[in-house]
Design a protein around this motif. Structure first.
Motif, PDB file in Angstrom:
ATOM      1  N   PRO A 213      17.455-125.776  12.818  1.00 19.45           N
ATOM      2  CA  PRO A 213      17.807-124.558  13.543  1.00 19.45           C
ATOM      3  C   PRO A 213      18.893-123.786  12.817  1.00 19.45           C
ATOM      4  CG  PRO A 213      18.819-126.463  14.589  1.00 19.45           C
ATOM      5  CD  PRO A 213      17.932-126.987  13.501  1.00 19.45           C
TER       6      PRO A 213
ATOM      7  N   TRP B 275      16.573-127.671  25.077  1.00 19.85           N
ATOM      8  CA  TRP B 275      15.506-127.158  24.223  1.00 19.85           C
ATOM      9  C   TRP B 275      15.044-125.798  24.727  1.00 19.85           C
ATOM     10  CZ3 TRP B 275      10.815-126.358  26.684  1.00 19.85           C
ATOM     11  CH2 TRP B 275      10.592-127.039  27.886  1.00 19.85           C
TER      12      TRP B 275
ATOM     13  N   ALA C 179      12.634-125.432  19.966  1.00 21.25           N
ATOM     14  CA  ALA C 179      13.906-125.729  19.312  1.00 21.25           C
ATOM     15  C   ALA C 179      14.699-126.716  20.153  1.00 21.25           C
ATOM     16  CB  ALA C 179      14.710-124.453  19.110  1.00 21.25           C
TER      17      ALA C 179
ATOM     18  N   THR D 240      18.126-128.169  20.753  1.00 21.43           N
ATOM     19  CA  THR D 240      19.520-127.854  20.464  1.00 21.43           C
ATOM     20  C   THR D 240      20.467-128.973  20.880  1.00 21.43           C
ATOM     21  OG1 THR D 240      19.736-126.740  22.597  1.00 21.43           O
ATOM     22  CG2 THR D 240      19.067-125.390  20.726  1.00 21.43           C
TER      23      THR D 240
ATOM     24  N   ARG E 170      13.668-127.857  14.880  1.00 16.57           N
ATOM     25  CA  ARG E 170      12.798-126.828  15.459  1.00 16.57           C
ATOM     26  C   ARG E 170      11.365-127.118  15.049  1.00 16.57           C
ATOM     27  NH1 ARG E 170      11.435-121.533  13.360  1.00 16.57           N
ATOM     28  NH2 ARG E 170      10.933-120.069  15.040  1.00 16.57           N
TER      29      ARG E 170
END
Length: 357
Positions: A7, A41, A84, A86, A147
């Motif tokens: 990411p 996410w 993604a 995170t 990601r």
């Protein structure tokens, strides 16, 4: 296999829809995608990578709020969704396609994966949601701080009717669902058509609202504009100027809306006309005749008149009784001409002479 990317540190990705409620009804904004309710996410269209986006002239790195796909019936369309992660832990996300529809108040929603109780519109689906396939990538494991870009296809069956076929891609993990809207149009004649039905007025005065139903009888989604015209018997009545409604009505859907009408009169009979227009030449009108009566004042006035009438009747009856008692009440009128009137027998007269008879 999904393609994994690290990411960017410049910021997290934006969602294409808000998180769904427990009933799996997902409300998608018509503008930019909203942020996720929970961290961990996100899901959104892969930036500017689809053939449709390239054809539209979008830059390869430009963000897309929704999926935009178009083609003839019998074709296979392709696109990609970006997931993604995170967080610092792995997430396992399940992907599926779903039909989209309007809720009763016009919100955009997608059908649940499970059948709805009683066969309601929330369960399953028979439309474009079934055309979406992720192949072997239905379940995706996304490692921490990575990601995943997952491709999918939309197979348009041969003979599919032209127009818009609303759908969504839904990403799910542990009961949390995020929907990304799919604008899918099948090539062919596009028809924008609306009707306005069930026009009525609720409330009164400044709190009055005009209630009505919009029905999309065309084959494309429409964002309508509404104008309210009003003509009273006692004079001019303020309506409402043209304004864009905050809804998008999908093909074959009906929505029940209300509109504030602060110009409603206190006392009048009003002919109300609603005019709805939409891009593509759609135009429709609906009308209703409405009485506005201040029932509180009317009720008080009616009781007062009723009481006054009762007092007048009682006074007349009292006067009549007094006339009868005093003998001033007129007697019967003369007999009709030609009718026989019995004569009274003469009273015998007695001569007072003192002599015996």
């Amino acid at each position: 296999m999904p393609v994994l990317h690290s990411p960017r540190r410049s910021g997290g990705l934006r969602l294409a829809a808000v998180a769904a409620a427990a009933a799996a009804v997902l409300s998608c904004a018509a503008a930019a995608p909203a942020a996720a309710d929970e961290p961990g996410w996100t899901a959104e269209p892969a930036a500017g990578s689809a053939p449709a986006a390239a054809k539209a002239g979008a830059r390869p790195d430009s963000a897309r709020p929704f999926f935009y796909l178009a083609g003839p019936s019998g074709t296979v369309l392709e696109d990609r969704i970006a997931l993604a992660n995170t967080s610092d832990q792995e997430h396992t996300i399940t992907l599926r396609g779903a039909d989209a529809y309007n809720t009763a108040d016009g919100a955009f929603a997608v059908r649940s994966a499970e059948p709805a109780a009683g066969g309601g519109p929330e369960g399953n689906g028979t439309g474009a949601g079934l055309w979406i396939s992720f192949g072997a990538s239905t379940t995706v494991k996304v490692p921490p701080r990575t990601r995943a870009v997952v491709p999918f296809t939309v197979t348009v069956p041969p003979g599919s009717p032209p127009g818009d076929h609303p759908a969504a891609v839904v990403a799910t993990e542990s009961g949390r669902e995020v929907g990304v809207r799919v604008h899918l149009r099948v090539d062919g004649p596009a028809l924008a058509a609306l009707t306005v039905e069930d026009v009525s007025v609720r409330g009164k005065g400044a709190a009055a609202r005009v209630a009505y139903t919009l029905v999309n009888r065309g084959n494309v989604a429409v964002a309508p504009e509404l104008a309210i015209g009003a003509e009273g018997v006692l004079g001019e009545v303020a309506g409402r100027s043209v304004r864009t409604l905050p809804v998008e009505v999908l093909p074959g859907q009906r929505v029940e809306l209300t509109e504030p009408w602060p110009g409603a009169p206190v006392f009048d009979r009003v002919a109300l006309t609603l005019t709805v227009t939409a891009p593509g030449g759609a135009r429709a009108t609906g009308s209703a005749s409405v009485w506005f009566v201040p029932w509180g004042i009317a009720g008080t006035t009616g009781l007062g008149l009723l009481g006054l009438g009762a007092v007048a009747a009682a006074a007349l009856l009292l006067v009549r009784k007094r006339r009868i008692r005093s003998g001033s009440e007129p007697g019967p009128g003369p007999a009709p001409h030609g009718s026989a009137v019995p004569e009274e027998a003469p009273v015998p007269e007695h001569e007072l002479t003192g002599a015996p008879r």
